[in-house]
Write a protein that holds these residues in place. Structure first.
Motif, PDB file in Angstrom:
ATOM      1  N   THR A 356       1.382  -1.165  -0.377  1.00  0.00           N
ATOM      2  CA  THR A 356      -0.133   0.313  -0.117  1.00  0.00           C
ATOM      3  C   THR A 356       1.033   1.273  -0.151  1.00  0.00           C
ATOM      4  O   THR A 356       0.568   1.803  -0.667  1.00  0.00           O
ATOM      5  CB  THR A 356      -1.017   0.491   1.619  1.00  0.00           C
ATOM      6  OG1 THR A 356      -2.006  -1.127   1.564  1.00  0.00           O
ATOM      7  CG2 THR A 356      -1.570   1.069   1.118  1.00  0.00           C
ATOM      8  N   THR A 359       2.328   1.276  -3.292  1.00  0.00           N
ATOM      9  CA  THR A 359       1.780   1.728  -4.869  1.00  0.00           C
ATOM     10  C   THR A 359       1.829   3.393  -4.820  1.00  0.00           C
ATOM     11  O   THR A 359       1.122   4.355  -5.747  1.00  0.00           O
ATOM     12  CB  THR A 359       0.342   1.354  -4.915  1.00  0.00           C
ATOM     13  OG1 THR A 359       0.840   0.065  -4.248  1.00  0.00           O
ATOM     14  CG2 THR A 359      -0.303   1.611  -5.641  1.00  0.00           C
ATOM     15  N   ARG A 374       9.577   1.036  -4.907  1.00  0.00           N
ATOM     16  CA  ARG A 374       8.628   0.758  -5.823  1.00  0.00           C
ATOM     17  C   ARG A 374       8.984  -0.501  -6.511  1.00  0.00           C
ATOM     18  O   ARG A 374       8.023  -2.068  -6.783  1.00  0.00           O
ATOM     19  CB  ARG A 374       7.962   1.779  -6.845  1.00  0.00           C
ATOM     20  CG  ARG A 374       6.609   3.122  -5.298  1.00  0.00           C
ATOM     21  CD  ARG A 374       6.584   3.757  -6.879  1.00  0.00           C
ATOM     22  NE  ARG A 374       5.551   4.016  -7.751  1.00  0.00           N
ATOM     23  CZ  ARG A 374       5.763   4.983  -8.761  1.00  0.00           C
ATOM     24  NH1 ARG A 374       5.329   6.174  -8.622  1.00  0.00           N
ATOM     25  NH2 ARG A 374       5.467   4.692  -9.884  1.00  0.00           N
ATOM     26  N   ARG A 377       7.970  -4.280  -5.234  1.00  0.00           N
ATOM     27  CA  ARG A 377       6.553  -4.307  -5.763  1.00  0.00           C
ATOM     28  C   ARG A 377       6.489  -5.487  -5.953  1.00  0.00           C
ATOM     29  O   ARG A 377       5.425  -6.552  -5.214  1.00  0.00           O
ATOM     30  CB  ARG A 377       5.219  -3.446  -6.131  1.00  0.00           C
ATOM     31  CG  ARG A 377       5.108  -2.396  -5.279  1.00  0.00           C
ATOM     32  CD  ARG A 377       4.792  -1.478  -6.516  1.00  0.00           C
ATOM     33  NE  ARG A 377       3.198  -1.425  -7.060  1.00  0.00           N
ATOM     34  CZ  ARG A 377       2.722  -1.805  -7.483  1.00  0.00           C
ATOM     35  NH1 ARG A 377       2.570  -1.871  -8.868  1.00  0.00           N
ATOM     36  NH2 ARG A 377       1.226  -1.676  -7.064  1.00  0.00           N
ATOM     37  N   ARG A 427      -8.971 -10.607  -1.253  1.00  0.00           N
ATOM     38  CA  ARG A 427      -9.511  -9.276  -1.184  1.00  0.00           C
ATOM     39  C   ARG A 427      -8.679  -8.588  -0.673  1.00  0.00           C
ATOM     40  O   ARG A 427      -7.805  -6.937  -1.224  1.00  0.00           O
ATOM     41  CB  ARG A 427     -10.304  -8.949  -0.432  1.00  0.00           C
ATOM     42  CG  ARG A 427     -11.174  -7.578  -0.204  1.00  0.00           C
ATOM     43  CD  ARG A 427     -12.526  -7.949   0.380  1.00  0.00           C
ATOM     44  NE  ARG A 427     -12.870  -6.457   0.531  1.00  0.00           N
ATOM     45  CZ  ARG A 427     -13.237  -5.511  -0.327  1.00  0.00           C
ATOM     46  NH1 ARG A 427     -13.178  -5.914  -1.388  1.00  0.00           N
ATOM     47  NH2 ARG A 427     -14.272  -4.424  -0.137  1.00  0.00           N
ATOM     48  N   ARG A 430      -5.149  -7.489  -2.995  1.00  0.00           N
ATOM     49  CA  ARG A 430      -5.372  -6.876  -4.417  1.00  0.00           C
ATOM     50  C   ARG A 430      -5.835  -5.992  -4.233  1.00  0.00           C
ATOM     51  O   ARG A 430      -5.029  -4.848  -4.834  1.00  0.00           O
ATOM     52  CB  ARG A 430      -7.010  -7.642  -5.227  1.00  0.00           C
ATOM     53  CG  ARG A 430      -6.957  -7.237  -5.617  1.00  0.00           C
ATOM     54  CD  ARG A 430      -8.215  -8.049  -6.453  1.00  0.00           C
ATOM     55  NE  ARG A 430      -8.973  -8.227  -5.759  1.00  0.00           N
ATOM     56  CZ  ARG A 430     -10.743  -7.397  -5.669  1.00  0.00           C
ATOM     57  NH1 ARG A 430     -10.302  -6.203  -5.599  1.00  0.00           N
ATOM     58  NH2 ARG A 430     -10.757  -8.329  -4.429  1.00  0.00           N
ATOM     59  N   LEU A 431      -6.170  -5.731  -2.683  1.00  0.00           N
ATOM     60  CA  LEU A 431      -6.186  -4.112  -2.062  1.00  0.00           C
ATOM     61  C   LEU A 431      -4.928  -3.299  -2.350  1.00  0.00           C
ATOM     62  O   LEU A 431      -4.750  -1.956  -2.752  1.00  0.00           O
ATOM     63  CB  LEU A 431      -7.468  -3.678  -1.649  1.00  0.00           C
ATOM     64  CG  LEU A 431      -9.029  -4.137  -1.928  1.00  0.00           C
ATOM     65  CD1 LEU A 431      -9.749  -4.050  -0.370  1.00  0.00           C
ATOM     66  CD2 LEU A 431      -9.269  -3.185  -2.581  1.00  0.00           C
ATOM     67  N   TRP A 433      -2.549  -4.238  -3.200  1.00  0.00           N
ATOM     68  CA  TRP A 433      -1.695  -3.981  -4.244  1.00  0.00           C
ATOM     69  C   TRP A 433      -1.903  -2.998  -5.331  1.00  0.00           C
ATOM     70  O   TRP A 433      -1.175  -2.401  -6.054  1.00  0.00           O
ATOM     71  CB  TRP A 433      -1.748  -5.430  -5.725  1.00  0.00           C
ATOM     72  CG  TRP A 433      -1.407  -5.275  -6.509  1.00  0.00           C
ATOM     73  CD1 TRP A 433      -1.881  -5.029  -8.477  1.00  0.00           C
ATOM     74  CD2 TRP A 433      -0.089  -5.264  -7.666  1.00  0.00           C
ATOM     75  NE1 TRP A 433      -1.467  -5.216  -8.711  1.00  0.00           N
ATOM     76  CE2 TRP A 433       0.306  -5.151  -8.978  1.00  0.00           C
ATOM     77  CE3 TRP A 433       1.256  -5.385  -6.418  1.00  0.00           C
ATOM     78  CZ2 TRP A 433       1.395  -4.980  -9.417  1.00  0.00           C
ATOM     79  CZ3 TRP A 433       2.576  -6.258  -7.205  1.00  0.00           C
ATOM     80  CH2 TRP A 433       2.483  -5.496  -8.178  1.00  0.00           C
ATOM     81  N   TYR A 434      -3.561  -2.208  -5.280  1.00  0.00           N
ATOM     82  CA  TYR A 434      -3.874  -1.311  -6.284  1.00  0.00           C
ATOM     83  C   TYR A 434      -3.953   0.386  -5.033  1.00  0.00           C
ATOM     84  O   TYR A 434      -5.073   1.007  -6.139  1.00  0.00           O
ATOM     85  CB  TYR A 434      -5.559  -1.709  -6.979  1.00  0.00           C
ATOM     86  CG  TYR A 434      -5.012  -2.303  -7.316  1.00  0.00           C
ATOM     87  CD1 TYR A 434      -4.825  -2.020  -8.794  1.00  0.00           C
ATOM     88  CD2 TYR A 434      -5.482  -3.971  -7.685  1.00  0.00           C
ATOM     89  CE1 TYR A 434      -4.226  -3.305  -9.960  1.00  0.00           C
ATOM     90  CE2 TYR A 434      -5.406  -4.986  -8.658  1.00  0.00           C
ATOM     91  CZ  TYR A 434      -5.235  -4.417  -9.741  1.00  0.00           C
ATOM     92  OH  TYR A 434      -4.868  -5.759 -11.334  1.00  0.00           O
ATOM     93  N   GLY A 435      -3.352   0.249  -4.139  1.00  0.00           N
ATOM     94  CA  GLY A 435      -2.995   0.643  -2.958  1.00  0.00           C
ATOM     95  C   GLY A 435      -5.064   1.419  -2.742  1.00  0.00           C
ATOM     96  O   GLY A 435      -4.869   2.548  -2.371  1.00  0.00           O
ATOM     97  N   LYS A 436      -5.597   0.646  -2.725  1.00  0.00           N
ATOM     98  CA  LYS A 436      -6.973   0.946  -2.513  1.00  0.00           C
ATOM     99  C   LYS A 436      -7.362   0.808  -0.808  1.00  0.00           C
ATOM    100  O   LYS A 436      -8.485   0.596  -0.646  1.00  0.00           O
ATOM    101  CB  LYS A 436      -8.127   0.624  -3.268  1.00  0.00           C
ATOM    102  CG  LYS A 436      -7.971   1.339  -4.747  1.00  0.00           C
ATOM    103  CD  LYS A 436      -9.212  -0.068  -5.955  1.00  0.00           C
ATOM    104  CE  LYS A 436      -8.615   0.504  -6.725  1.00  0.00           C
ATOM    105  NZ  LYS A 436      -9.616   0.450  -7.540  1.00  0.00           N
TER     106      LYS A 436
END
Length: 475
Positions: A356, A359, A374, A377, A427, A430-431, A433-436
């Motif tokens: 996180t 990203t 980065r 990652r 989940r 994945r979140l 990895w996408y920085g969400k």
């Protein structure tokens, strides 16, 4: 003419919303803790020498120090009127000069050669240089009365505990300090206390839901919450420079200067002591776990968080210790399988935390105070997936253990529970990895509605497998 009189500014708590001795001390602890502690102990009664030594151990970036915008504006206005602006501080003279150079001021006076420029010493130095009444002085502390007595005008920043109230109103100008001691609650990060729900895991795994056990665990959570807040404060004080370089962390109370470092140190000591007192009440086993947690957390803050991979396994250990603490507080045996199962989960979440951060990073440079950039990652993602697979395999093997056969008559439901466990871990990865998600995956997990739903499905399946729903509700 009066308007041509120099404007003399104190630095600590006046021009800056911080204290440079404490800044140097904590920077020193972060870079060379043994030498810094040795200097603090041996030179405690010689402030000027202490300031010189800690400055040499870890010079600080003056351009990052939080400034009082109103005082700086006043100083720039004075310069625009042709008045010289001089910094006079009890900090080491080299550091005072660096601050003066950074802001473009006209001179600097500080402590040197064993002479601590504070209170009456500073007053004498200013009178010798400018004459009595030949300067205006801005300060923030009762000790500055000795200087205000010799100045033309007294500029009081933050009230100085009423020390300047006896001066005539026309002689005094008041400026707000821009510090909020109430912000110490935010520095304690009470929202992070939710992570201590991990102490309930041994009780849940053992299906021991009596009030006494719950009460003991709640006390244990209180102890761990105080311990965690203590370490969070230490971590923030050690990370002042790194936090000020961070897009979001620069707003933390100590980095932004909204809470005095000294206040943080006092609160930190009180929290640590309270944690250990509660720990001792719960028994020496729990007390030992709390002390281990604090030592490992301190090691993480001082060094381990800067080491690639070691930091992630340390984070996983800190989470696992909470589960051990729950067993020690409630005197419920923690299953070895459970500890082996949750450790790779926490390794995965540690990787998610770093994913996180990376990203959301603005460039490929290593994160301030961390060992990752980065380009790391993909490696972090691989380790996160390995941890996820490891946890699922261990859970599957646990279903064949003697304890599982005793606690869970319908073991096939444990295998079904693997599905929501996998969905939840996938989940989170994945979140990340996408920085969400949030920078702390545990805190995020406890606020994530979909994730909570998956966890509740898992617990429900396990309870049904154990026959607890039938026992409690008759179905």
């Amino acid at each position: 003419m009066t308007e041509q009189k120099p404007l003399v500014l104190d630095i600590d708590g006046t021009l800056l919303r911080t204290d440079m001795l404490y800044e140097n001390f904590w920077a020193g602890l972060g870079s060379d803790a043994p030498q810094t502690i040795k200097a603090a102990v041996s030179l405690f009664r010689d402030p000027a020498a202490l300031k010189s030594v800690v400055y040499e151990i870890a010079p600080i970036r003056v351009d990052l120090l939080p400034v009082n915008a109103d005082v700086l504006s006043m100083a720039k206005d004075a310069q625009s009127q042709g008045r010289p602006v001089i910094l006079a501080s009890a900090s080491d003279e080299r550091l005072v000069q660096a601050v003066a150079d950074h802001y473009g001021f006209d001179g600097a006076i500080g402590s040197k050669d064993g002479h601590n420029l504070k209170g009456s010493n500073k007053a004498a130095a200013l009178v010798e240089r400018f004459g009595e009444g030949g300067f205006d002085y801005a300060g923030d502390h009762p000790v500055d009365v000795a200087i205000w007595d010799k100045s033309d005008r007294a500029i009081v920043v933050g009230g100085a505990n009423g020390a300047a109230d006896h001066y005539a109103a026309e002689r005094v100008r008041h400026i707000a300090a821009e510090q909020k001691t109430s912000e110490i609650i935010r520095a304690m990060r009470p929202h992070q206390w939710v992570k201590n729900v991990l102490l309930f895991l041994p009780m849940i795994a053992a299906h021991q839901f009596d009030l006494k056990t719950i009460g003991l665990i709640l006390l244990g959570m209180m102890s761990f919450s105080f311990a965690a807040s203590c370490i969070y404060i230490v971590n923030d004080l050690l990370d002042l420079e790194a936090d000020r370089l961070h897009a979001k962390k620069c707003k933390r109370p100590f980095a932004a200067g909204t809470v005095p470092i000294k206040t943080g140190m006092i609160v930190c000591a009180a929290l640590g002591l309270s944690s250990m007192l509660i720990g001792a009440f719960l028994g020496w086993a729990f007390f030992g776990v709390v002390v281990l947690y604090m030592i490992l957390s301190l090691g993480y803050s001082l060094k381990l968080k800067r080491l690639r991979w070691i930091d992630i396994f340390t984070l996983a250990s800190l989470y696992t210790i909470r589960v051990v603490a729950g067993a020690a507080a409630s005197q419920v045996d923690a299953s070895v399988f459970m500890l082996i199962f949750i450790f790779p989960i926490f390794v995965t979440l540690g990787c998610v935390k770093r994913l996180t951060e990376l990203t959301l990073a603005v460039d490929d440079n290593r994160l301030p105070g961390r060992g990752y950039g980065r380009p790391d990652r993909p490696d972090l993602l691989n380790v996160a997936v390995l941890g996820m697979v490891g946890a699922l395999v261990i859970f599957f093997l646990y279903s064949f253990s003697e304890q599982a056969q005793t606690l869970y008559p319908s073991r096939w439901l444990l295998w079904v529970a693997l599905i929501p466990i996998f969905a939840w871990l996938n989940r989170m990865v994945r979140l990340g990895w996408y920085g969400k998600q949030d920078y702390d995956p545990i805190v995020f997990a406890l606020k994530d509605k979909r994730g909570i739903g998956l966890l509740l499905i898992t617990v429900s399946l396990m309870f049904y497998s154990a026959g607890l729903w039938q026992q409690w509700f008759g179905f």
